[in-house]
Design a protein around this motif. Structure first.
Motif, PDB file in Angstrom:
ATOM      1  N   ASP A 106       6.506 -98.234  42.416  1.00  0.00           N
ATOM      2  CA  ASP A 106       6.361 -96.884  42.752  1.00  0.00           C
ATOM      3  C   ASP A 106       5.413 -96.722  43.977  1.00  0.00           C
ATOM      4  O   ASP A 106       4.860 -95.423  43.895  1.00  0.00           O
ATOM      5  N   VAL A 107       4.703 -97.630  44.469  1.00  0.00           N
ATOM      6  CA  VAL A 107       3.535 -97.530  45.297  1.00  0.00           C
ATOM      7  C   VAL A 107       3.816 -97.506  46.774  1.00  0.00           C
ATOM      8  O   VAL A 107       4.302 -98.295  47.330  1.00  0.00           O
ATOM      9  N   LYS A 108       3.632 -96.384  47.156  1.00  0.00           N
ATOM     10  CA  LYS A 108       3.748 -96.156  48.644  1.00  0.00           C
ATOM     11  C   LYS A 108       2.530 -96.321  49.635  1.00  0.00           C
ATOM     12  O   LYS A 108       1.435 -95.777  49.123  1.00  0.00           O
ATOM     13  N   PHE A 109       2.866 -96.938  50.785  1.00  0.00           N
ATOM     14  CA  PHE A 109       1.885 -97.163  51.614  1.00  0.00           C
ATOM     15  C   PHE A 109       1.451 -95.680  52.554  1.00  0.00           C
ATOM     16  O   PHE A 109       2.139 -94.729  52.554  1.00  0.00           O
ATOM     17  N   HIS A 110       0.303 -95.462  53.010  1.00  0.00           N
ATOM     18  CA  HIS A 110       0.115 -94.438  54.135  1.00  0.00           C
ATOM     19  C   HIS A 110       1.034 -94.288  55.143  1.00  0.00           C
ATOM     20  O   HIS A 110       1.526 -95.171  55.898  1.00  0.00           O
ATOM     21  N   GLN A 111       1.426 -92.955  55.381  1.00  0.00           N
ATOM     22  CA  GLN A 111       2.280 -92.568  56.628  1.00  0.00           C
ATOM     23  C   GLN A 111       1.334 -91.967  57.527  1.00  0.00           C
ATOM     24  O   GLN A 111       0.709 -91.311  57.258  1.00  0.00           O
ATOM     25  N   THR A 112       1.161 -92.565  58.551  1.00  0.00           N
ATOM     26  CA  THR A 112       0.380 -91.975  59.583  1.00  0.00           C
ATOM     27  C   THR A 112       0.804 -91.746  60.994  1.00  0.00           C
ATOM     28  O   THR A 112       1.869 -92.211  61.128  1.00  0.00           O
ATOM     29  N   SER A 113      -0.043 -91.350  62.080  1.00  0.00           N
ATOM     30  CA  SER A 113       0.627 -91.107  63.491  1.00  0.00           C
ATOM     31  C   SER A 113       0.881 -92.430  64.016  1.00  0.00           C
ATOM     32  O   SER A 113       1.538 -92.643  64.949  1.00  0.00           O
ATOM     33  N   TYR A 114       0.451 -93.698  63.195  1.00  0.00           N
ATOM     34  CA  TYR A 114       0.631 -95.134  64.086  1.00  0.00           C
ATOM     35  C   TYR A 114       1.435 -95.983  63.283  1.00  0.00           C
ATOM     36  O   TYR A 114       1.808 -96.947  63.594  1.00  0.00           O
ATOM     37  N   PHE A 115       1.722 -95.426  62.058  1.00  0.00           N
ATOM     38  CA  PHE A 115       2.627 -96.247  61.158  1.00  0.00           C
ATOM     39  C   PHE A 115       3.335 -95.469  60.298  1.00  0.00           C
ATOM     40  O   PHE A 115       3.047 -94.813  59.487  1.00  0.00           O
ATOM     41  N   THR A 116       4.925 -95.923  59.987  1.00  0.00           N
ATOM     42  CA  THR A 116       5.704 -95.341  59.108  1.00  0.00           C
ATOM     43  C   THR A 116       6.202 -96.229  58.248  1.00  0.00           C
ATOM     44  O   THR A 116       7.024 -97.015  58.797  1.00  0.00           O
ATOM     45  N   PRO A 117       5.841 -96.183  56.871  1.00  0.00           N
ATOM     46  CA  PRO A 117       6.284 -97.647  55.929  1.00  0.00           C
ATOM     47  C   PRO A 117       7.899 -97.059  55.939  1.00  0.00           C
ATOM     48  O   PRO A 117       8.332 -95.942  55.543  1.00  0.00           O
TER      49      PRO A 117
END
Lengths: 561, 342
Positions: A106-117
């Motif tokens: 259940d581990v999610k990566f960061h969602q930022t202005s430069y990347f959407t997992p």
């Protein structure tokens, strides 16, 4: 004429209005509503990168490791036992050569202005992160210089044969031999897990270098903005796999000058300050608190054993005997440090209390110099590091004290210092004769002192700037790593310390405490026993008047329901 | 008015010529390779270096080299900073507005405090209040700005905790860069914390602006006092008095207006002084302006930045001078006949 008079009047009334608004502006408590949910940390320098795999600098670890990333496993509790993190459990085979990690799903990566997992963490990310270090042909291996100092110093590539993907959430490390510090190394700040999907995206865009500048991790905070030499802004990672962080915004105010940091702390412009000066002043203030942690570190005075006259053991012993360590601790550390008997701090489990200490004996030093053939004395350089570190708060002052001590035995000292990155580069090229530096442990395993500081491998490539290489010492370290019996390991390390005290490639001076100052409204632990700081558990005490303003909308909500 | 404009324009052109000559020659005087000092590209490869030599015409005569340098400047290419390796023109555009903002606020404070005080002193000429104001002005003028800045931080930031000591806004507020003038950017932004940011920025500017304003304010006191004394002794004031106008009417309708005109032409001169003070103050208050940047460049031996920074700053101050000259001429027809500048 009348117009001008009017103008003059209106200007003056406008100014009065402006001044009034400014004054009321600063007395209003409501600006706290944003600052209450944020922490400003006055840090001592700019990080070189946002990928802790690439650097052993404390500043980089502070700004990246525990904020942006997670490791597979972590140290937990007072006894520093290994606990689960991204891996919910793990299994080691009896021969110690196969280690299987079962990952959280259940581990999610960061969602930022430069990347959407688009997917959660899986085995590919773990393999990607470690293969970047191990595999020289990996697309990202050479990005940002291709140097992985921590992993090189522990010979990670020689230890790991391969990493297997068992299924989406299971990874197996196959080792060439049993190594009792392997798990400890995976629990450090350096063994972070990067996003394989982000790597793919960057490869498609051919902007590979961005992986270390615009980081994507799984940690409690994500990067918003970074201006070199000025600030780092983090936002909270709202989909964090544990309970999310209590503060929404974390700002590092990069203030290299220690007096500026103190001023900002006193003027409430930062909530937490790294490496504060004027400890007494801070403890006197009711609105500030000073905290410290006895870190696993050592500040030392090293000799370049490849350069004359320090290739001679007797000279090294003579110089060491002539240095008054207690005076250094009283002056440079202001008594806030323990005198070091060897490189390992007494707080480590492997410390042997029978370790002899060289002591302070200028008369014996002088006679040793005569035996070595330097009865007339000589001239030498001391390289003093230009930055402040917990293990050495003021290297230049320390160098001056040593200069005074050595003058008594007829040795003239020139003090040399360079800007920090130049200093490190020239040091690695071996241009120095002697130097003042230190080491902070990355994990509590004692090997983390012995191998990176003085082994042959790290003298070739790594952090052993004494260039001392002793086969017997290296064999002892190897023996210590191949057994899991604590008592056996302890006796091997005791022998290793005895060799160091006899050969003196370096003179350990002190184990310091790391200090940090904060406003009393900041709650939660920040300093960690080893490795970088963490703001995950930090929160701010709410002021009384703000509780009311915060409470009001809630009651309004209830009313509308 | 046309001849006046032309005169100022030619003065501007020649001064700029001399300034570029000086900054051009600095590249030769600074240690290191001239073309690298021009361009700031310290890590240039051999081919890049050859291109640079070509672009700056380094193999031709010194006159051609100067012309090439001038062309680069006129195209807005000030080279790149040796320290950060980013174009200097970008850095200047980001930093100069902050300095202008600080200087303007300081100028406003200096005028609003200095001019009325000077008038009061003149009206009470040779009385106790006149002497008190004059001695205060003397005292204020004698205090070195860096010391005053440190005292202000010690007293208002550390001691009383009223005002912040560093930067131009709390780092918590994210204000997008539009004009570079912080207050305008805050008003333009759509942050939900706009008004908090505004009052925070106001609190940040108070201390540095007041510190900078002190010395010019004392000069304004003396200037406006002298101007007012002169005006009050003029025959038309005596005529107004003999016509039976009361004291208030004389001061507010006649004296202030005529005295102000004499002061306006000094505002431009004071602005140059102010920018110098601002440079030192920016360092003390960590104000992200061009002054701090220039002083940091000096300590980092960033020759390209020093050279271009000096050029931009002096050009900016000169433009301010000319502008105030125009305002003065517009307000005072007598000055337009003045044939030799100020």
């Amino acid at each position: 004429m009348a117009v001008l008079t009017m103008n003059f009047k209106s200007i003056s009334s406008l100014t009065i209005a402006a001044v009034v608004s400014i004054l009321t502006g600063c007395n209003e408590g409501n600006k706290l509503s944003l600052s209450e949910r944020s922490i400003i940390y006055c840090s001592e320098g700019s990080p070189e990168t946002f990928n802790p795999q690439l650097s052993t600098s404390g500043t980089t670890a502070d700004a990246s490791a525990k904020q942006l990333y997670n490791s597979l496993i972590v140290y937990k509790g007072k006894n520093n036992t290994l606990g689960p993190a991204l891996a919910s459990s793990w299994h080691v085979t009896r021969d110690g050569k196969k280690i299987t990690f079962y990952l959280r799903q259940d581990v999610k990566f960061h969602q930022t202005s430069y990347f959407t997992p688009t997917r959660v963490l899986n085995a590919d990310d773990v393999i990607f992160s470690f293969n970047r270090i191990l595999d020289k042909n990996h697309a990202f291996h050479q990005v940002s210089g291709g140097q992985y100092p921590f992993f090189q110093s522990v010979k990670f590539a020689e230890l790991v044969e391969k990493i297997e993907r068992i299924n989406d959430f299971t990874v197996r490390f196959i080792l060439k031999r049993n190594d009792s510090s392997f798990l400890a190394n995976l629990a450090t700040d350096y063994a972070v897990i990067l996003s394989e999907e982000y790597g793919q995206t960057l490869q498609n865009k051919s902007t590979l270098h961005e992986i270390d500048i615009l980081p994507i991790g799984t940690g409690p905070f994500k990067l918003k903005d970074y201006r070199v030499g000025s600030l780092i802004r983090f936002y909270r990672h709202d989909d964090y796999w544990q309970e999310k962080a209590k503060i929404e915004q974390l700002v590092y105010d990069i203030s290299p000058s220690k007096t500026t940091r103190l001023t900002k702390l006193l003027a409430k412009e930062c909530d937490v300050s790294s490496y504060p000066i004027a400890h007494k002043k801070i403890t006197e203030r009711a609105d500030l608190s000073l905290e410290s942690i006895t870190s696993l570190n050592v500040g030392y005075f090293g000799f370049n054993t490849r350069k004359a006259p320090f290739d001679n053991k007797l000279v090294r012993q003579a110089i060491s005997l002539a240095i008054n360590k207690q005076a250094i601790i009283d002056t440079v550390y202001q008594g806030q440090a323990a005198r070091a008997k060897s490189i390992l701090p007494e707080t480590s489990w492997a410390y042997d209390s029978d370790t002899p200490e060289l002591g302070y004996d200028p008369i014996r030093a002088k006679s040793l110099l005569e035996v070595a053939g330097y009865a007339q004395g000589f001239t030498m350089d001391i390289w003093a590091m230009p930055v402040q570190r917990a293990y050495n708060p003021n290297a230049v002052t320390m160098a001056k004290l040593i200069q005074g001590d050595l003058k008594k035995i007829g040795v003239e000292v020139k003090i040399i210092t360079y800007e920090w990155s130049t200093f490190l580069r020239r040091l690695s090229q071996g241009e120095h004769q002697t130097f003042l530096l230190g080491w902070t442990a990355d994990h509590p395993d004692p090997d983390n002192f012995f191998t990176p500081m003085l082994s042959c491998s790290s003298s070739e490539q790594g952090s052993n700037r004494t260039f001392w290489c002793n086969k017997e010492y290296d064999q002892l370290l190897k023996n210590a790593l191949s057994t899991t019996n604590m008592n056996k390991r302890k006796s091997y390390y005791a022998k290793a310390m005895a060799i160091i005290n006899e050969e003196i490639p370096l003179l350990a001076i002190a184990h310091s405490k790391r200090f940090q100052a904060r406003g009393v409204d900041v709650e939660g632990g920040i300093l960690e026993n080893f490795g970088g700081i963490s703001f995950y558990k930090v929160s701010k005490k709410t002021m009384n008047n703000d509780i009311e303003t915060l409470a009001q909308p809630q009651t309004a909500d209830k009313a509308s329901n | 008015m046309l001849t006046f404009t032309l005169r100022r324009l030619s003065l501007f052109l020649f001064t700029m010529l001399v300034l570029t000559l000086i900054s051009f020659s600095l590249s030769f005087l600074f240690p290191g390779d001239t073309v690298i000092n021009h361009s700031g590209q310290i890590n240039a490869t051999a081919t890049e270096l050859a291109q640079l030599n070509e672009a700056y015409q380094m193999d031709k005569s010194i006159f051609t080299q100067y012309r090439a340098y001038l062309t680069h400047i006129l195209n807005g290419d000030l080279g790149q900073s040796m320290a950060s390796q980013s174009p200097i023109s970008n850095e200047v555009i980001e930093l100069l507005p902050a300095t202008i903002e600080l200087s303007l606020v300081a100028l406003l404070i200096a005028m609003l405090i200095g001019i009325p005080l000077g008038f009061i002193a003149a009206i009470n000429h040779n009385k106790a209040s006149d002497n008190a104001i004059l001695s205060l002005a003397m005292l204020g003028y004698s205090i070195p700005v860096f010391w005053l800045g440190l005292l202000a931080i010690l007293f208002f930031s550390i001691g009383l905790g009223w005002l912040p000591s560093a930067g131009n806004i709390s780092l918590l507020f994210e204000i997008e860069f539009v004009t570079g003038i912080q207050f305008i950017d805050i008003l333009l932004s759509d942050s939900p914390y706009k008004w908090q940011a505004f009052s925070n920025a106001s609190a940040h500017i108070v201390l540095p602006a007041c510190v900078i304003a002190l010395a010019p304010a004392t000069i304004f006191i003396r200037l406006s006092r002298a101007a007012m004394i002169e005006v009050l002794a003029a025959s038309y004031i005596r005529a107004a008095r003999s016509k039976g106008l009361n004291f208030k009417q004389i001061i507010f309708r006649h004296a202030i207006r005529n005295a102000l005109i004499k002061i306006i032409r000094h505002v431009g001169l004071q602005f140059a002084n102010l920018v110098t003070l601002a440079m030192v103050t920016e360092v003390i208050f960590s104000w992200p302006g061009i002054g701090r940047w220039l002083i940091e460049s000096i300590s980092q031996r960033d020759y390209t930045a020093i050279q271009s920074g000096l050029l931009v700053l002096s050009c900016f101050i000169f433009i301010i001078h000319i502008l105030t000259d125009f305002i003065y001429a517009a307000l005072n027809p007598l000055a337009r006949g003045n044939s030799h500048g100020s």
